[in-house]
Design a protein around this motif. Structure first.
Motif, PDB file in Angstrom:
ATOM      1  N   ILE A 111       0.604  -0.896   0.565  1.00  0.00           N
ATOM      2  CA  ILE A 111       0.147   0.362   0.049  1.00  0.00           C
ATOM      3  C   ILE A 111       0.689   1.471   0.013  1.00  0.00           C
ATOM      4  CG2 ILE A 111      -1.064   0.901   1.488  1.00  0.00           C
ATOM      5  CD1 ILE A 111      -2.905  -0.764   1.787  1.00  0.00           C
ATOM      6  N   ARG A 112       1.968   1.104   0.513  1.00  0.00           N
ATOM      7  CA  ARG A 112       2.458   2.686   0.557  1.00  0.00           C
ATOM      8  C   ARG A 112       3.633   2.869  -0.627  1.00  0.00           C
ATOM      9  NH1 ARG A 112       5.031   1.599   5.574  1.00  0.00           N
ATOM     10  NH2 ARG A 112       7.033  -0.306   4.492  1.00  0.00           N
ATOM     11  N   GLN A 113       3.810   1.443  -0.945  1.00  0.00           N
ATOM     12  CA  GLN A 113       4.499   1.834  -2.534  1.00  0.00           C
ATOM     13  C   GLN A 113       3.193   2.232  -3.377  1.00  0.00           C
ATOM     14  OE1 GLN A 113       6.066  -1.866  -3.475  1.00  0.00           O
ATOM     15  NE2 GLN A 113       8.136  -2.038  -2.239  1.00  0.00           N
ATOM     16  N   LEU A 114       2.774   1.497  -3.835  1.00  0.00           N
ATOM     17  CA  LEU A 114       1.545   1.721  -4.038  1.00  0.00           C
ATOM     18  C   LEU A 114       1.189   4.085  -4.223  1.00  0.00           C
ATOM     19  CD1 LEU A 114      -1.458  -0.780  -4.860  1.00  0.00           C
ATOM     20  CD2 LEU A 114      -0.145   0.164  -6.602  1.00  0.00           C
ATOM     21  N   ARG A 115       0.932   4.299  -2.758  1.00  0.00           N
ATOM     22  CA  ARG A 115       1.031   5.686  -2.906  1.00  0.00           C
ATOM     23  C   ARG A 115       1.710   6.214  -3.169  1.00  0.00           C
ATOM     24  NH1 ARG A 115      -2.170   4.716   3.398  1.00  0.00           N
ATOM     25  NH2 ARG A 115      -4.401   3.875   2.634  1.00  0.00           N
TER      26      ARG A 115
END
Length: 167
Positions: free
Chosen positions: A149-153
Motif C-alpha cells: 500500500i505504501r509503494q502504491l501511494r
C-alpha cells in the motif's frame, strides 16, 4: 535404557511429525546431546539427508544425496511425511511451496534435511521447539500488505482500505 534421557525425548517429540517412538530411535542413533557432530551440517551429512554437491571443473554434476545412515534417513523421511500432514505447521507450508517445483520425493527430502538440522539444534543446545507456522505467516502478510500500500501511494495511486466486519 532411555529413562535418563527422557527430557531429550520429550523435547524431540514436540516437533511436528516426530513422536515418542521416533524420538527414541533418533536418540539411540545420534546420542542424547549429539556431541559427536560439531554442527548441524555434519549431522545431516552423516545421515545422508543433505543435497549432494559433486562438481568438476566448475560444472555441477549431481545433486544426489550421499549415502549415509540408512536407518536414520528412513526415520527422517517418515517423520517428514507425517510433518507435512500436520495442519498449520511450517513443514506443511514449506511442502506446499516446494512440491510444484520439486515433486513429492525431493520435497520430502528437503523437509527431512530441515528436520535433521532441527534435531541437532534441539539436542545439542537443549532448546525446545517453537512453531513458526500460520501465526508468523499472518503477521508477515499484514506487513507485506502495508508495504505494498505504501509503494502504491508513493507511485501516486489512491488506495482505500475496505474494512470487513467479522459476521
Amino acid at each position: 535404557m532411555l529413562s535418563q534421557h527422557q527430557d531429550a525425548v520429550q523435547r524431540l517429540a514436540e516437533v511436528p511429525g516426530l513422536g515418542v517412538g521416533s524420538a527414541q530411535q533418533i536418540i539411540a542413533e545420534v546420542g542424547a546431546t549429539a556431541d559427536s557432530f560439531p554442527s548441524e551440517k555434519h549431522l545431516s551429512s552423516w545421515v545422508g539427508a543433505c543435497p549432494g554437491d559433486e562438481e568438476s571443473a566448475g560444472v555441477s554434476q549431481s545433486h544426489r544425496s550421499p549415502k549415509g545412515n540408512r536407518q536414520m534417513r528412513r526415520i527422517l523421511n517418515q517423520c517428514a511425511n507425517a510433518a507435512v500432514k500436520v495442519k498449520g505447521s511450517i513443514f506443511q507450508i514449506l511442502y506446499r511451496r516446494l512440491v510444484p517445483h520439486l515433486g513429492h520425493n525431493q520435497t520430502i527430502g528437503a523437509i527431512a534435511h530441515r528436520i535433521c538440522r532441527l534435531i541437532w539444534v534441539i539436542l545439542h543446545r537443549g532448546v525446545r521447539y517453537v512453531e513458526h507456522g500460520p501465526a508468523v505467516q499472518e503477521s508477515s502478510k499484514r506487513a507485506r500488505t502495508a508495504r505494498m500500500i505504501r509503494q502504491l501511494r508513493n507511485l501516486g495511486y489512491r488506495v482505500e482500505l475496505l474494512v470487513q466486519n467479522p459476521a
